[in-house]
Write a protein that holds these residues in place. Structure first.
Motif, short mmCIF file in Angstrom:
data_model
loop_
_atom_site.label_atom_id
_atom_site.label_comp_id
_atom_site.label_asym_id
_atom_site.label_seq_id
_atom_site.Cartn_x
_atom_site.Cartn_y
_atom_site.Cartn_z
N THR A 697 1.90 -100.43 69.93
CA THR A 697 1.83 -98.98 69.72
C THR A 697 3.26 -98.43 69.65
OG1 THR A 697 -0.18 -98.89 71.06
CG2 THR A 697 0.94 -96.81 70.62
N PRO A 698 3.60 -97.71 68.60
CA PRO A 698 4.95 -97.14 68.52
C PRO A 698 5.24 -96.20 69.68
CG PRO A 698 3.81 -96.99 66.40
CD PRO A 698 2.78 -97.39 67.42
N ILE A 699 6.45 -96.26 70.21
CA ILE A 699 6.89 -95.36 71.27
C ILE A 699 8.12 -94.62 70.75
CG2 ILE A 699 7.62 -95.16 73.67
CD1 ILE A 699 6.29 -97.85 74.21
N LYS A 700 8.01 -93.31 70.60
CA LYS A 700 9.06 -92.50 69.99
C LYS A 700 10.38 -92.63 70.76
CE LYS A 700 9.98 -87.86 68.24
NZ LYS A 700 9.47 -86.46 68.12
N GLY A 701 11.44 -92.90 69.99
CA GLY A 701 12.76 -93.03 70.59
C GLY A 701 13.13 -94.45 70.93
N PHE A 702 12.21 -95.39 70.72
CA PHE A 702 12.46 -96.78 71.10
C PHE A 702 12.00 -97.72 69.99
CE2 PHE A 702 12.07 -94.45 75.00
CZ PHE A 702 13.09 -94.95 75.79
N SER A 703 12.70 -98.83 69.90
CA SER A 703 12.28 -99.93 69.04
C SER A 703 11.70 -101.01 69.94
CB SER A 703 13.48 -100.47 68.25
OG SER A 703 13.10 -101.63 67.54
N VAL A 704 10.41 -101.30 69.77
CA VAL A 704 9.73 -102.29 70.60
C VAL A 704 9.27 -103.43 69.70
CG1 VAL A 704 7.90 -102.72 72.27
CG2 VAL A 704 8.92 -100.44 72.11
N SER A 705 9.64 -104.64 70.06
CA SER A 705 9.28 -105.80 69.24
C SER A 705 8.87 -106.96 70.13
CB SER A 705 10.45 -106.22 68.35
OG SER A 705 11.59 -106.55 69.14
N VAL A 706 8.13 -107.91 69.56
CA VAL A 706 7.69 -109.08 70.30
C VAL A 706 8.04 -110.33 69.49
CG1 VAL A 706 5.34 -108.97 69.37
CG2 VAL A 706 5.74 -110.18 71.50
N ILE A 707 8.56 -111.34 70.18
CA ILE A 707 9.01 -112.56 69.53
C ILE A 707 8.42 -113.76 70.28
CG2 ILE A 707 11.01 -113.91 68.81
CD1 ILE A 707 12.65 -111.30 69.09
N PRO A 708 7.64 -114.63 69.62
CA PRO A 708 7.12 -114.48 68.26
C PRO A 708 5.97 -113.47 68.24
CG PRO A 708 6.18 -116.42 69.26
CD PRO A 708 7.15 -115.86 70.27
N ASN A 709 5.58 -113.03 67.08
CA ASN A 709 4.46 -112.08 66.99
C ASN A 709 3.15 -112.77 66.68
OD1 ASN A 709 4.73 -112.77 64.34
ND2 ASN A 709 5.03 -110.70 63.57
N LYS A 710 3.16 -114.11 66.78
CA LYS A 710 1.93 -114.87 66.57
C LYS A 710 1.93 -116.05 67.54
CE LYS A 710 0.37 -115.05 62.45
NZ LYS A 710 0.16 -115.35 60.99
N LEU A 711 0.79 -116.25 68.21
CA LEU A 711 0.63 -117.36 69.15
C LEU A 711 -0.50 -118.25 68.67
CD1 LEU A 711 0.90 -115.43 72.55
CD2 LEU A 711 2.72 -116.71 71.39
N VAL A 712 -0.19 -119.53 68.44
CA VAL A 712 -1.18 -120.48 67.92
C VAL A 712 -1.58 -121.44 69.04
CG1 VAL A 712 -1.69 -122.23 66.18
CG2 VAL A 712 -0.16 -120.31 65.62
N PHE A 713 -2.81 -121.32 69.50
CA PHE A 713 -3.32 -122.18 70.57
C PHE A 713 -4.17 -123.30 69.98
CE2 PHE A 713 -2.49 -118.16 72.69
CZ PHE A 713 -1.89 -118.57 73.88
N HIS A 714 -3.99 -124.50 70.50
CA HIS A 714 -4.73 -125.65 70.00
C HIS A 714 -5.85 -126.09 70.94
CE1 HIS A 714 -1.87 -126.17 66.74
NE2 HIS A 714 -0.88 -126.05 67.63
N GLU A 715 -5.81 -125.63 72.19
CA GLU A 715 -6.83 -126.04 73.14
C GLU A 715 -6.93 -125.04 74.29
OE1 GLU A 715 -5.60 -129.81 74.54
OE2 GLU A 715 -3.72 -129.08 75.40
N LYS A 716 -8.04 -125.16 75.03
CA LYS A 716 -8.25 -124.31 76.19
C LYS A 716 -7.23 -124.65 77.27
CE LYS A 716 -11.89 -122.66 79.30
NZ LYS A 716 -13.33 -122.76 79.66
N ASN A 717 -6.81 -123.63 78.02
CA ASN A 717 -5.85 -123.73 79.13
C ASN A 717 -4.42 -124.01 78.67
OD1 ASN A 717 -7.81 -123.20 81.12
ND2 ASN A 717 -8.43 -125.35 81.14
N GLN A 718 -4.18 -124.00 77.35
CA GLN A 718 -2.82 -124.14 76.86
C GLN A 718 -2.02 -122.87 77.18
OE1 GLN A 718 -2.55 -124.83 72.64
NE2 GLN A 718 -0.31 -124.87 72.62
#
Length: 764
Positions: A697-718
């Motif tokens: 969600t954009p927050i005015k006055g701030f640049s918010v980013s996430v690295i990486p923006n994709k998480l690839v799971f191959h199995e349960k409990n990973q």
């Protein structure tokens, strides 16, 4: 000719009949929200406006154009005018009529008026719990999970502690019921499996302390109420003097209850609280519910923090109350990082009284008057601020109307009206009154200022004619689905936590306002004149009531996922919570009717069914908590006080706990940063392979980013990790509190975490 007419009539009837049946078959009740400011100025009565709005919609529908008696049709479709908790009305509409109504001036929104099954505590239904699916079904109502409650004791004779149909007590249980004054251990059963009391610390400090009763028996009511909210058995035909009539049920009705009495009439000692939690851990509880706390105490001196660290280390889930000192920021206690801190919200259930004016106008307002009342054509008089008891005594045989001008005088008015022993009262106020402030002994109704003006104008119209205005009053009406809900109530304490501000608190909001649960039958609930009033159920409010809701939900999750850690359960509760209310808008803070920030709301309002399958969890181990304590610059002695270990590894101190929420301080306290980075690790508790994508969600006055923006799971409990970056764009325009959300989404799940950015100073 006659035959031809008959045939034509028959044809018309046969053609028209399916239309009538189809129309009524598709019709349903709707609650319509209207913008009162859009009411045309020539109209002075909102009821008339609502009827006019409905009339226009019916006239424009295909079916109603063939109807001669439009007024009769309006009367049959118009159900109810809402005058207190919302601006709007309810009506029975076909799909086409409903769509036409949406185009009316002033229309805001509408919701279906779904069938309501009366449920006294109501919270389970409000939370969406269903015996056929979801958290109730998958956990068998929390079967065999043991909830320990640290509180004022228990009333074992309550029907909410009946053990009908329950299995034998789990073999892991090591506790017992102890004999004490007016409490025989034989009173315990398969539901109430433990009862102990702790007051040696209190008596050591004050040998003359008033205990009420040196026993596990509850002489205050608080402990009976909280324990049955969490895990009370189902009780049919429960109510509070006719309000909320129906079936009472705790959140986890198949869970066991163990009561540890450490709160007394004359107070409580930290040592007793620690001893109670210690016993609970030893006895084998799975969940602890603590509707208590201390203010402005560092973690290493805070009994809840100290004792619950051990509980969490042993796998016990701990729920605690946020405190009742809102709406001011930084008033929260129990900001302990390893517990679940619970804020309090409202439900969509309301309790009403009705003032009927002699002209037929009905004014509905809030009321919890519990006495028998018969009022027919009594004089009604306006007495302004009602600040003179002597003046009120002169009109005590009338219905007295008072007006609250400054938002605080209403409390004095209630007192003055009670002293004057008036026949009945109407209070005009915008103040939100819970049962803590509202006097149940007084035959009174609280109405909003809009309705107050209608009442005042009515009285004035009679005074101008030198005649007496007349009105009547009625009480004990329970209404569902009539307001924007939930909202964070004003009394609920706000964060950030002074003891550990780097972890966003509170964690979650749960129902806390006007919650009905079991009550000792010999403990007062109110007075009626000179008579004392008693009840086996009571309605009270506070974060104390919200806390056991979450304890019960934790028991449900524990029952369905025995291998989940306390942190995983907390994470599941937080990341699956609701941030939208019944009107599909962001949940509001009742204090200012603005969007509730996470400092009031936490991650959101608890949703137990979604928590059952969160997709991802933010897990936390003991060393992670130690790293946090080290980063808080605690001494080894301080840390040992909490961890009980003299060997605490402080080689990797970090304020960045793997928590399902984020709080960043900018230009406040010792921080002058323009960039904050958070590191998190999530565990896939869903099934098999999946890909999660980040949304912020954009927050005015701030640049918010996430690295990486994709998480690839191959199995349960990973486990996979990511980094969240918050950078200032325009420092000069920072708000005191700004917030948004990080959501990880796959095809099935939305794993949402609140982000708070604040300029609040860490030290006052």
């Amino acid at each position: 000719m006659t035959t031809h007419i008959s045939l034509c009539f028959l044809f018309s009837y046969v053609t028209f009949l399916p239309l009538i049946f189809t129309t009524f078959a598709q019709s349903q009740n709707y609650i319509i929200h209207m913008n009162l400011s859009a009411m045309p100025k020539p109209l002075t009565n909102h009821h008339t406006w609502y009827q006019s709005t409905l009339s226009s919609a019916l006239q424009n529908s295909q079916f109603t154009t063939t109807t001669n008696n439009l007024n009769s049709l309006i009367s049959s479709k118009f159900i109810y005018t809402y005058t207190h908790v919302m601006n709007g009305f309810s009506a029975n509409l076909s799909p086409k009529e409903h769509e036409l109504l949406k185009t009316s001036p002033g229309y805001i929104s509408s919701i279906p008026d779904l069938p309501v099954k009366l449920d006294t505590t109501y919270s389970p239904q409000f939370l969406g719990l269903n015996p056929n699916k979801g958290a109730w079904h998958d956990s068998n109502f929390g079967n065999d999970v043991i909830i320990g409650v640290i509180d004022t004791g228990v009333w074992p004779e309550s029907d909410s502690f009946k053990d009908y149909g329950m299995t034998e007590v789990p073999s892991k249980w090591k506790g017992q019921c102890e004999n004490s004054i007016h409490f025989n251990k034989s009173l315990c059963n398969k539901k109430l499996i433990g009862a102990k009391f702790f007051n040696r610390g209190l008596l050591a400090q004050n040998p003359n302390a008033t205990l009420g009763l040196n026993s596990t028996r509850d002489t205050k009511g608080h402990g009976t109420h909280t324990s049955t909210t969490a895990a009370g058995s189902r009780v049919d035909k429960a109510s509070f003097y006719g309000y909320a009539n129906g079936t009472a049920s705790g959140i986890a009705s198949n869970s066991r209850v163990a009561m540890y009495k450490a709160l007394w009439k004359n107070g409580a000692s930290s040592s007793d609280v620690i001893a109670a939690i210690d016993a609970a851990i030893s006895d084998g509880v799975d969940v602890l519910s603590l509707s208590l706390g201390l203010d402005d105490v560092p973690l290493y001196e805070e009994p809840v923090a100290i004792a619950t660290f051990a509980a969490v280390e042993k796998g016990v889930v701990v729920a605690t109350s946020a405190g009742n000192d809102g709406p001011v920021l930084k008033t929260l206690h129990n900001g302990t990082p390893w517990v679940i801190t619970v804020a309090a919200g409202t439900t969509n259930r309301d309790f009403q009284g009705t003032l009927t004016l002699v002209n037929g106008n009905k004014i509905v307002g809030f009321s919890l008057y519990i006495g028998a009342f018969s009022s027919n054509n009594f004089p009604i008089v306006f007495m302004g601020l009602c600040d003179s008891v002597n003046d009120l005594k002169q009109v005590k045989s009338k219905i007295v109307v008072c007006e609250d001008k400054n938002g605080t005088s209403v409390y004095n008015q209630l007192y003055n009206l009670g002293v004057a022993q008036v026949f009945g009262a109407v209070l005009i106020s915008n103040v939100t009154l819970t049962d803590i402030l509202y006097k149940k002994f007084l035959a009174s109704i609280i109405v909003n200022p809009i309705n107050g003006e209608i009442i005042k104008d009515y009285i004035k119209s009679f005074n101008s004619k030198n005649s007496s205005s007349i009105a009547s009053m009625s009480f004990k009406k329970t209404v569902f689905g009539t307001k924007q809900a939930p909202s964070v109530d004003s009394y609920s304490s706000r964060g950030p936590s002074k003891s550990c501000p780097y972890v966003l608190k509170p964690d979650i909001t749960a129902p806390g306002t006007l919650i009905l649960a079991a009550w000792p039958s010999n403990v007062l609930v109110s007075h009626l004149g000179t008579k004392e009033a008693f009840s086996s159920f009571n309605m009270i409010s506070g974060t104390s009531m919200a806390c056991p809701h979450v304890a019960g939900i934790a028991a449900l999750l524990k029952g369905a996922h025995r291998d989940w850690s306390p942190a995983a359960i907390r994470s599941a509760i937080m990341t699956t919570s609701d941030i939208f209310d019944s009107t599909k808008e962001h949940i509001k803070d009742i204090d200012d009717n603005k969007d509730a920030t996470p400092l009031a709301l936490g991650a959101g309002h608890v949703n137990p069914n979604r928590a059952l399958d969160p997709g991802l969890v933010y897990d936390v181990g003991v060393q992670d908590y130690v790293n946090l304590l080290c980063a808080l610059n605690f001494t080894q002695q301080n840390i040992t006080t909490i961890t009980r270990s003299p060997f605490n590894d402080c080689s990797k101190p970090s304020l960045d706990l793997n928590y399902p929420s984020f709080i960043a301080f900018f230009n406040g306290g010792n921080s002058s940063k323009t960039l904050h980075e958070f590191h998190r690790t999530v565990t896939n508790v869903g099934e098999g392979k999946t890909i999660y994508t980040a949304s912020i969600t954009p927050i005015k006055g701030f640049s918010v980013s996430v690295i990486p923006n994709k998480l690839v799971f191959h199995e349960k409990n990973q486990k996979l990790s990511f980094k969240l970056r918050i950078e200032v764009e325009r420092m000069a325009k920072l708000k005191e509190v700004a917030f948004g959300y990080l959501s990880w989404m796959d095809e099935k799940h939305v794993v949402r975490s609140p982000i708070v950015i604040t300029t609040i100073k860490l030290k006052s």
